[in-house]
Design a protein around this motif. Structure first.
Motif: not given
Length: 108
Positions: A43-48, A59-63, A68-69
Protein backbone atom coordinates in the motif's frame (compact mmCIF):
# COMPACT_ATOMS: atom_id res chain seq x y z
CA UNK A 1 -4.05 -4.14 11.76
CA UNK A 2 -5.63 -1.10 10.10
CA UNK A 3 -7.92 -3.24 7.98
CA UNK A 4 -10.58 -0.54 7.76
CA UNK A 5 -8.28 1.39 5.41
CA UNK A 6 -7.70 -1.60 3.14
CA UNK A 7 -9.52 -1.99 -0.15
CA UNK A 8 -11.18 -5.23 -1.21
CA UNK A 9 -8.11 -6.01 -3.29
CA UNK A 10 -5.81 -5.61 -0.28
CA UNK A 11 -8.13 -7.80 1.83
CA UNK A 12 -7.88 -10.55 -0.80
CA UNK A 13 -4.12 -10.10 -0.94
CA UNK A 14 -3.91 -10.38 2.85
CA UNK A 15 -5.98 -13.57 2.91
CA UNK A 16 -3.96 -15.11 0.07
CA UNK A 17 -0.61 -14.40 1.77
CA UNK A 18 -1.90 -15.59 5.13
CA UNK A 19 -3.28 -18.85 3.68
CA UNK A 20 -0.02 -19.46 1.84
CA UNK A 21 1.99 -19.00 5.02
CA UNK A 22 -0.33 -21.29 6.98
CA UNK A 23 0.13 -23.98 4.32
CA UNK A 24 3.89 -23.66 4.77
CA UNK A 25 3.49 -24.36 8.48
CA UNK A 26 3.70 -20.89 10.01
CA UNK A 27 1.68 -20.21 13.13
CA UNK A 28 -1.57 -18.24 12.88
CA UNK A 29 -0.09 -15.17 14.60
CA UNK A 30 3.07 -15.17 12.50
CA UNK A 31 1.09 -15.62 9.28
CA UNK A 32 -1.22 -12.72 10.16
CA UNK A 33 1.71 -10.45 11.05
CA UNK A 34 3.69 -11.20 7.87
CA UNK A 35 0.60 -10.83 5.68
CA UNK A 36 -0.34 -7.50 7.27
CA UNK A 37 3.18 -6.14 6.93
CA UNK A 38 3.36 -7.22 3.31
CA UNK A 39 0.03 -5.62 2.44
CA UNK A 40 0.92 -2.41 4.28
CA UNK A 41 4.25 -2.20 2.45
CA UNK A 42 2.52 -2.72 -0.90
CA UNK A 43 0.00 0.00 0.00
CA UNK A 44 2.80 2.40 0.90
CA UNK A 45 4.69 1.70 -2.32
CA UNK A 46 1.58 2.35 -4.39
CA UNK A 47 0.69 5.60 -2.61
CA UNK A 48 -2.33 4.20 -0.77
CA UNK A 49 -1.02 4.92 2.74
CA UNK A 50 -1.08 8.31 4.45
CA UNK A 51 2.52 8.07 5.59
CA UNK A 52 5.30 5.80 4.42
CA UNK A 53 8.86 5.12 5.41
CA UNK A 54 11.18 6.74 2.81
CA UNK A 55 13.15 3.50 2.65
CA UNK A 56 9.99 1.62 1.72
CA UNK A 57 9.29 4.04 -1.08
CA UNK A 58 12.80 3.57 -2.52
CA UNK A 59 12.67 -0.23 -2.33
CA UNK A 60 11.80 -2.22 -5.43
CA UNK A 61 8.34 -3.81 -5.11
CA UNK A 62 8.28 -7.59 -4.69
CA UNK A 63 6.56 -8.34 -8.02
CA UNK A 64 9.26 -6.40 -9.86
CA UNK A 65 12.13 -7.71 -7.76
CA UNK A 66 11.14 -11.32 -8.36
CA UNK A 67 13.49 -12.97 -5.86
CA UNK A 68 16.62 -11.14 -7.00
CA UNK A 69 17.64 -10.47 -3.40
CA UNK A 70 17.10 -14.01 -2.22
CA UNK A 71 19.96 -16.25 -1.17
CA UNK A 72 22.57 -13.53 -0.92
CA UNK A 73 24.07 -14.91 2.27
CA UNK A 74 27.27 -16.91 2.69
CA UNK A 75 26.04 -19.72 0.42
CA UNK A 76 24.87 -17.47 -2.39
CA UNK A 77 22.15 -18.28 -4.89
CA UNK A 78 20.57 -21.71 -5.14
CA UNK A 79 21.54 -24.23 -7.83
CA UNK A 80 18.12 -23.76 -9.41
CA UNK A 81 18.64 -20.00 -9.68
CA UNK A 82 22.08 -20.55 -11.19
CA UNK A 83 20.71 -23.15 -13.59
CA UNK A 84 18.03 -20.75 -14.84
CA UNK A 85 20.66 -18.06 -15.40
CA UNK A 86 22.81 -20.60 -17.28
CA UNK A 87 19.81 -21.60 -19.39
CA UNK A 88 19.18 -17.96 -20.31
CA UNK A 89 22.90 -17.58 -21.17
CA UNK A 90 22.69 -20.78 -23.27
CA UNK A 91 25.60 -22.47 -21.47
CA UNK A 92 26.13 -25.97 -22.82
CA UNK A 93 26.28 -28.92 -20.40
CA UNK A 94 24.49 -27.01 -17.67
CA UNK A 95 22.22 -29.91 -16.72
CA UNK A 96 25.23 -31.97 -15.61
CA UNK A 97 26.86 -29.16 -13.65
CA UNK A 98 26.77 -28.80 -9.89
CA UNK A 99 26.33 -25.48 -8.10
CA UNK A 100 30.03 -24.62 -8.07
CA UNK A 101 30.46 -25.43 -11.76
CA UNK A 102 27.41 -23.31 -12.64
CA UNK A 103 28.86 -20.36 -10.68
CA UNK A 104 32.16 -20.71 -12.54
CA UNK A 105 30.48 -20.99 -15.94
CA UNK A 106 28.37 -17.90 -15.29
CA UNK A 107 31.40 -15.91 -14.09
CA UNK A 108 33.14 -16.31 -17.50
Amino acid sequence: MPRAAWSAKRERQYEHIKDSLLERGESENTAEEIAARTVNKERAQHGEARTANPQTLKATPAPVRGGKNSHRGPQGRTREQLYEDARRANIRGRSRMNKQQLEQALAR
